[in-house]
Design a protein around this motif. Structure first.
Motif, PDB file in Angstrom:
ATOM      1  N   THR A 172       0.854  -1.187   0.000  1.00  0.00           N
ATOM      2  CA  THR A 172       0.000   0.000   0.000  1.00  0.00           C
ATOM      3  C   THR A 172       0.891   1.238   0.000  1.00  0.00           C
ATOM      4  O   THR A 172       1.838   1.335   0.784  1.00  0.00           O
ATOM      5  CB  THR A 172      -0.917   0.000   1.229  1.00  0.00           C
ATOM      6  OG1 THR A 172      -1.758  -1.150   1.189  1.00  0.00           O
ATOM      7  CG2 THR A 172      -1.788   1.246   1.242  1.00  0.00           C
ATOM      8  N   LEU A 173       0.585   2.163  -0.907  1.00  0.00           N
ATOM      9  CA  LEU A 173       1.444   3.328  -1.122  1.00  0.00           C
ATOM     10  C   LEU A 173       0.796   4.575  -0.531  1.00  0.00           C
ATOM     11  O   LEU A 173      -0.431   4.700  -0.488  1.00  0.00           O
ATOM     12  CB  LEU A 173       1.698   3.519  -2.618  1.00  0.00           C
ATOM     13  CG  LEU A 173       2.371   2.327  -3.301  1.00  0.00           C
ATOM     14  CD1 LEU A 173       2.297   2.452  -4.817  1.00  0.00           C
ATOM     15  CD2 LEU A 173       3.811   2.210  -2.852  1.00  0.00           C
ATOM     16  N   THR A 174       1.627   5.520  -0.118  1.00  0.00           N
ATOM     17  CA  THR A 174       1.146   6.766   0.465  1.00  0.00           C
ATOM     18  C   THR A 174       1.807   7.930  -0.257  1.00  0.00           C
ATOM     19  O   THR A 174       3.047   7.984  -0.352  1.00  0.00           O
ATOM     20  CB  THR A 174       1.470   6.840   1.967  1.00  0.00           C
ATOM     21  OG1 THR A 174       0.855   5.730   2.632  1.00  0.00           O
ATOM     22  CG2 THR A 174       0.929   8.129   2.565  1.00  0.00           C
ATOM     23  N   ILE A 175       0.989   8.863  -0.738  1.00  0.00           N
ATOM     24  CA  ILE A 175       1.485  10.028  -1.470  1.00  0.00           C
ATOM     25  C   ILE A 175       1.066  11.291  -0.726  1.00  0.00           C
ATOM     26  O   ILE A 175      -0.087  11.421  -0.312  1.00  0.00           O
ATOM     27  CB  ILE A 175       0.984  10.020  -2.938  1.00  0.00           C
ATOM     28  CG1 ILE A 175       1.574  11.186  -3.730  1.00  0.00           C
ATOM     29  CG2 ILE A 175      -0.522   9.987  -3.023  1.00  0.00           C
ATOM     30  CD1 ILE A 175       1.303  11.093  -5.233  1.00  0.00           C
ATOM     31  N   THR A 176       2.004  12.197  -0.543  1.00  0.00           N
ATOM     32  CA  THR A 176       1.768  13.395   0.267  1.00  0.00           C
ATOM     33  C   THR A 176       0.861  14.394  -0.455  1.00  0.00           C
ATOM     34  O   THR A 176       0.610  14.263  -1.655  1.00  0.00           O
ATOM     35  CB  THR A 176       3.107  14.064   0.614  1.00  0.00           C
ATOM     36  OG1 THR A 176       3.852  14.264  -0.605  1.00  0.00           O
ATOM     37  CG2 THR A 176       3.919  13.199   1.554  1.00  0.00           C
ATOM     38  N   PRO A 177       0.352  15.410   0.242  1.00  0.00           N
ATOM     39  CA  PRO A 177      -0.563  16.379  -0.387  1.00  0.00           C
ATOM     40  C   PRO A 177       0.092  17.119  -1.554  1.00  0.00           C
ATOM     41  O   PRO A 177       1.303  17.380  -1.541  1.00  0.00           O
ATOM     42  CB  PRO A 177      -0.885  17.353   0.749  1.00  0.00           C
ATOM     43  CG  PRO A 177      -0.645  16.581   2.000  1.00  0.00           C
ATOM     44  CD  PRO A 177       0.503  15.665   1.684  1.00  0.00           C
ATOM     45  N   TYR A 178      -0.742  17.441  -2.565  1.00  0.00           N
ATOM     46  CA  TYR A 178      -0.291  18.219  -3.730  1.00  0.00           C
ATOM     47  C   TYR A 178       1.068  17.710  -4.224  1.00  0.00           C
ATOM     48  O   TYR A 178       2.065  18.434  -4.258  1.00  0.00           O
ATOM     49  CB  TYR A 178      -0.198  19.695  -3.388  1.00  0.00           C
ATOM     50  CG  TYR A 178      -1.517  20.374  -3.095  1.00  0.00           C
ATOM     51  CD1 TYR A 178      -2.659  20.054  -3.825  1.00  0.00           C
ATOM     52  CD2 TYR A 178      -1.605  21.359  -2.107  1.00  0.00           C
ATOM     53  CE1 TYR A 178      -3.871  20.698  -3.569  1.00  0.00           C
ATOM     54  CE2 TYR A 178      -2.811  22.007  -1.853  1.00  0.00           C
ATOM     55  CZ  TYR A 178      -3.939  21.668  -2.569  1.00  0.00           C
ATOM     56  OH  TYR A 178      -5.141  22.309  -2.317  1.00  0.00           O
ATOM     57  N   THR A 179       1.077  16.462  -4.642  1.00  0.00           N
ATOM     58  CA  THR A 179       2.319  15.801  -5.028  1.00  0.00           C
ATOM     59  C   THR A 179       2.163  15.084  -6.365  1.00  0.00           C
ATOM     60  O   THR A 179       1.110  14.518  -6.654  1.00  0.00           O
ATOM     61  CB  THR A 179       2.752  14.795  -3.949  1.00  0.00           C
ATOM     62  OG1 THR A 179       3.077  15.506  -2.748  1.00  0.00           O
ATOM     63  CG2 THR A 179       3.955  13.960  -4.385  1.00  0.00           C
ATOM     64  N   LEU A 180       3.222  15.123  -7.145  1.00  0.00           N
ATOM     65  CA  LEU A 180       3.294  14.367  -8.400  1.00  0.00           C
ATOM     66  C   LEU A 180       4.341  13.276  -8.261  1.00  0.00           C
ATOM     67  O   LEU A 180       5.459  13.520  -7.822  1.00  0.00           O
ATOM     68  CB  LEU A 180       3.676  15.305  -9.550  1.00  0.00           C
ATOM     69  CG  LEU A 180       4.043  14.630 -10.879  1.00  0.00           C
ATOM     70  CD1 LEU A 180       2.838  13.934 -11.494  1.00  0.00           C
ATOM     71  CD2 LEU A 180       4.652  15.640 -11.857  1.00  0.00           C
TER      72      LEU A 180
END
Length: 426
Positions: free
Chosen positions: A413-421
């Motif tokens: 399971t992956l986690t991407i931070t706010p306003y991120t590409l």
């Protein structure tokens, strides 16, 4: 935290993508400083970082900067020096140019509406530049625009009459070129459809400009990333739909949005263009161009103090990396993908023409978090070849900077931070 689901079917070809979708405008080449426009550092960034292969040469001052006021003619020596700077940087990678002649020089007429008595002289001047670049200097520049955004000051009929006169003069010099129009300030679909029907096979391409907003001070970041991106999608679809409704196959003529940006206000810089928000904006708009099969697009612009992907000291802004990643990783075969969260976007491309052959295709995708919250997701893949835990890397643009080639375990399971590409790739 809710876990979102993203899927990719790497074997399901949708259609092809092209480097023409990820082009830019070269503002410097038509400017008044030859030394600034030809600096090796600038062209190294254009080639090595942006990897840009579709360049529109445009600057409103170009006709005055490229002509000699005394001889009333083009300065072929300066023009050669300017274009040679691209030849030196792009020794093995071809560049497709759109050469604009945005207006007439002041020595011909100092005003916004060229009198019809001077139209033949202007048409000849345009034809003379074709001769210099394509006949004398043998540059084979394919795409040409003989004016820019004159829909502010000319009637539709006047624009078509002037365009027809110029196009005939230019094509008499080099019949292989494609002369486009009407280079509209916005996508006036009635003009676009009428023009292709009137000009017919003479029309080399259709072009217009698109800017989401003027005053950015009242527009939220969320509006830029949602309503702004939706504006570009609807613009492309409206043009394509209007052509279809008018009995014209949209795929029968190249369609170029050859100026676009977040905003058109040029007096004050919009700081969000220079950080991760600008990068996310461009990545999401690139997704629009790929999905709508727009022939080509050129952002405004490569380098300046207000809009540029790079500043005037050749410092790349985060958006510059997006253009480099799109041109390097997202040219190939658009594949099938889904996301159950419209604010957590994906666009994915497979490319077997990357030097490794069909047995080792390059797989790449943007994951775009357009939310001001951290997002969790799983990536489900299918296909003969998929991204693996030991070979996958990801590049990141977020509020803290740009990071590249970081190992990524795609089965967890992956986690991407706010306003991120993210760019994930093998």
């Amino acid at each position: 935290m809710i876990t979102n689901n993203i899927t990719v079917s790497w074997d399901t070809h949708v259609h092809s993508t092209s480097p023409l979708m990820f082009g830019t405008n070269d503002f410097l080449l038509g400017g008044g400083s030859v030394s600034e426009a030809t600096q090796p550092a600038y062209h190294a960034l254009m080639h090595d970082l942006l990897n840009v292969r579709f360049v529109r040469v445009h600057n409103e001052g170009l006709p005055n900067n490229w002509t000699n006021n005394r001889t009333k003619s083009w300065n072929a020596t300066i023009i050669k020096e300017l274009y040679d700077s691209y030849d030196k940087a792009y020794t093995s990678t071809p560049v497709t140019f759109i050469q604009t002649i945005p207006t007439w020089p002041v020595w011909m007429f100092d005003g916004k509406v060229l009198p019809s008595s001077l139209w033949p002289e202007y048409a000849q001047l345009c034809a003379d530049l074709v001769k210099i670049l394509n006949i004398d200097q043998k540059r084979s520049i394919l795409f040409w625009e003989p004016f820019n955004e004159i829909d502010f000051t000319f009637t539709y009929d006047e624009m078509v009459q002037l365009w027809t006169m110029i196009a005939k003069s230019m094509m008499a010099v080099d019949p292989s070129i494609k002369v486009g129009g009407l280079t509209l300030s916005w996508a006036r679909t009635n003009y676009i459809v009428d023009f292709i029907k009137t000009a017919g096979k003479m029309t080399g391409f259709l072009s217009w400009h698109s800017y989401f907003m003027g005053d950015s001070t009242t527009v939220t970041t969320d509006d830029i990333l949602t309503k702004g991106v939706a504006f570009f999608r609807s613009t492309v679809l409206n043009v394509q739909g209007a052509l279809s409704s008018g009995g014209v196959d949209p795929s029968s003529v190249p369609l170029f949005m050859n100026e676009y940006n977040m905003l058109y206000e040029w007096h004050n810089a919009e700081p969000r263009l220079f950080n991760n928000i600008g990068a996310i904006f461009y990545a999401s708009v690139h997704k629009v161009f790929m999905e709508t099969q727009l022939t080509g697009a050129n952002n405004w612009n490569a380098e300046d103090g207000i809009f540029g992907l790079m500043d005037l000291k050749n410092n790349p802004r985060p958006s510059a990396y997006v253009f480099g990643w799109s041109n390097t990783y997202l040219v190939g075969s658009l594949v099938s993908y889904t996301s159950d969260n419209p604010l957590l976007e994906i666009v994915a491309v497979s490319n077997s023409n990357n030097g490794n052959g069909a047995d080792s295709p390059r797989l790449a995708a943007y994951i775009i978090n357009k939310q001001n919250v951290t997002a969790s997701f799983t990536l489900s893949q299918s296909g003969k070849y998929t991204l693996g835990d030991t070979t996958t890397r990801h590049n990141i643009i977020n509020a803290t900077g740009v990071f590249q080639n970081i190992p990524l375990s795609v089965t967890s399971t992956l986690t991407i931070t706010p306003y991120t590409l993210w760019l994930i790739h093998n």
